[in-house]
Design a protein around this motif. Structure first.
Motif: not given
Lengths: 306, 306
Positions: A188, A284, B196-197, B199-200, B221-229
């Motif tokens: 994470t 998400r 990002a996709y 890593m999610v 980190g991961f939270r920001d990635f999920t937003r992008i993804a």
């Protein structure tokens, strides 16, 4: 909220410790908060902005007589600090930390904890890309998780008291086993940071090709990565070196997965791409439902000082 | 701000078109704005929320008589839409688009542009992870870049008028050559999204190991990635397939760079990691200085409708 500890000592005065101080004051969780930072400039800044009731010139001076000592230094420095404060620790005191890696901290700190002192490692899952004593704000931990990672023989009463303290700071508190913590955080947080640093590094090379355009036209995506990649270099160097095994495991899985995506792009596999991108949306949604993100701008990370 | 076009047609009514509509109304840039979406549900929603002065039941109906027709559909659908509206385009009208890839759009749309109609491709560098007609807000483009990518023989007067239009919407406007655009965007947007996709996706596999913890404790980190993804799957499938060459080039560089970082972690190369992480901070500072990010929460992306 009533007082949980008479005296709290914060060793290391960066983003986390300074946010803890403002949150402690907001809730009246401690009688006196002492602080220490290795750098004289940081101590001067702390004194100037009123960070800590008393800024001390050594870690031992700050820790002496404290009921709770929180190590807020980079993970790689925890052992040395523990050695330094060990002789002055009060009987019945609790030592805790805020490191992003737990197994290494436990191995490094435990040998120095004297008989009659409780060691209860912790990790508040909160941060921003800013660092230093002036970056803290009382709301940083509000409604964020703080994971307690008790070690073998941790005194249940000491653990419960530390839980009260973190709840008073604003966090939700949970307990987790050290190795499991390090794996979950690799997924994470640690690997996402490694990836963001890498992508920003690639862009850095390409700047010579595209001059300032990569920065000028930095769109969503890259802009978010640069924010992640602006985090404190010392802290992150230590995280990767002390959570090496889990980080390399997850990085390996990531590289595999990336190659499969790369191949789908090369082959023009429309269905794979669409299905893959659709699946990631569900994760998400899970995060929003779990309350770990909000419609609130900037994840509530704005700097608002009391 | 005065009227720039009498009639504007928006083909496709997602995040970008709906934000354009509210921004056009805010500034009074057009007399009438027509709109069309392929999905009947989207057209119904648009009518219900007052999105567009007139929602039409075909792209041709919306485009007929318009002075500016903006194609706001996924990149892969641009050619088919251009073919559909070509017969009704008014002499002297301008056709533009908002696609994230420019070379492909130019190749797909140009053949259908009739004599006497101007084609001026464009790309507003703005977005959120939300999609659909209800996700738009007038401020989306404020102080963001919009890149105009004129094709060979684009009429300078038509280009200047489109520039006025986008400035009226709130953007800063610049011009760029198509292939260069596609490379710069691969770095700043397309590859970061691919990463990002991915890593999610890795986290999705691991959920079976760590159950809901990856989501529950999703840190920065991961939270920001999920937003992008969480971005629109159709849009991104098309971006990767139509900007394949630049995406694969940059993905290749990224994989190399990642392996070097991975090796440094494995070897415990403290100096490399510290220096690398320090360098990436400078890029972040450049972006803030370039005005592409702000201390303002959420990059000003909050949904505020007029």
């Amino acid at each position: 909220m009533s007082r949980v500890y008479d005296r709290v000592a914060l060793i290391g005065l960066g983003l986390i410790a300074s946010s803890m101080f403002w949150a402690i004051k907001r809730a009246g969780l401690a009688g006196e908060v002492t602080g220490y930072a290795r750098s004289e400039a940081t101590r001067d800044t702390a004194r100037r902005i009123g960070l800590c009731d008393r800024v001390c010139d050594s870690a031992a001076e700050a820790a002496e007589g404290a009921d709770l000592v929180v190590l807020c230094v980079p993970v790689g420095a925890m052992g040395a600090v523990a050695a330094e404060i060990a002789p002055v620790l009060k009987r019945g005191a609790t030592v805790s930390d805020v490191g992003s890696v737990k197994r290494h901290v436990i191995d490094a700190v435990s040998p120095y904890i004297p008989e009659g002192v409780h060691f209860v490692p912790a990790h508040p899952l909160a941060g921003t890309e800013h660092s230093g004593p002036e970056s803290g704000f009382a709301e940083l931990f509000d409604n964020r998780w703080c994971l307690l990672v008790p070690v073998a023989g941790s005194d249940p009463a000491a653990v419960a008291r530390l839980r009260d303290f973190w709840e008073g700071i604003g966090s939700n508190v949970d307990e987790m086993e050290a190795d499991h913590h390090d794996l979950v955080l690799a997924v994470t947080s640690h690997v996402p940071h490694a990836i963001a640093y890498t992508m920003v590094g690639v862009a850095d090379h390409l700047r010579r090709v595209t001059e300032s355009e990569v920065i000028k036209y930095s769109a969503a995506g890259f802009r978010d990565f640069t924010r992640i990649a602006a985090s404190d270099p010392t802290m992150w160097r230590d995280v990767f070196l002390t959570n090496k095994e889990a980080t390399l495991d997850i990085l390996g899985r990531f590289a595999e997965e990336l190659f499969v995506l790369q191949r789908a792009i090369r082959m023009g596999d429309e269905k794979y791409l669409f299905d893959y991108f659709t699946r990631t949306r569900a994760i998400r949604r899970g995060i929003i439902q779990a309350g770990q993100d909000t419609a609130a701008p900037d994840f509530g990370r704005s700097k608002v000082k009391p």
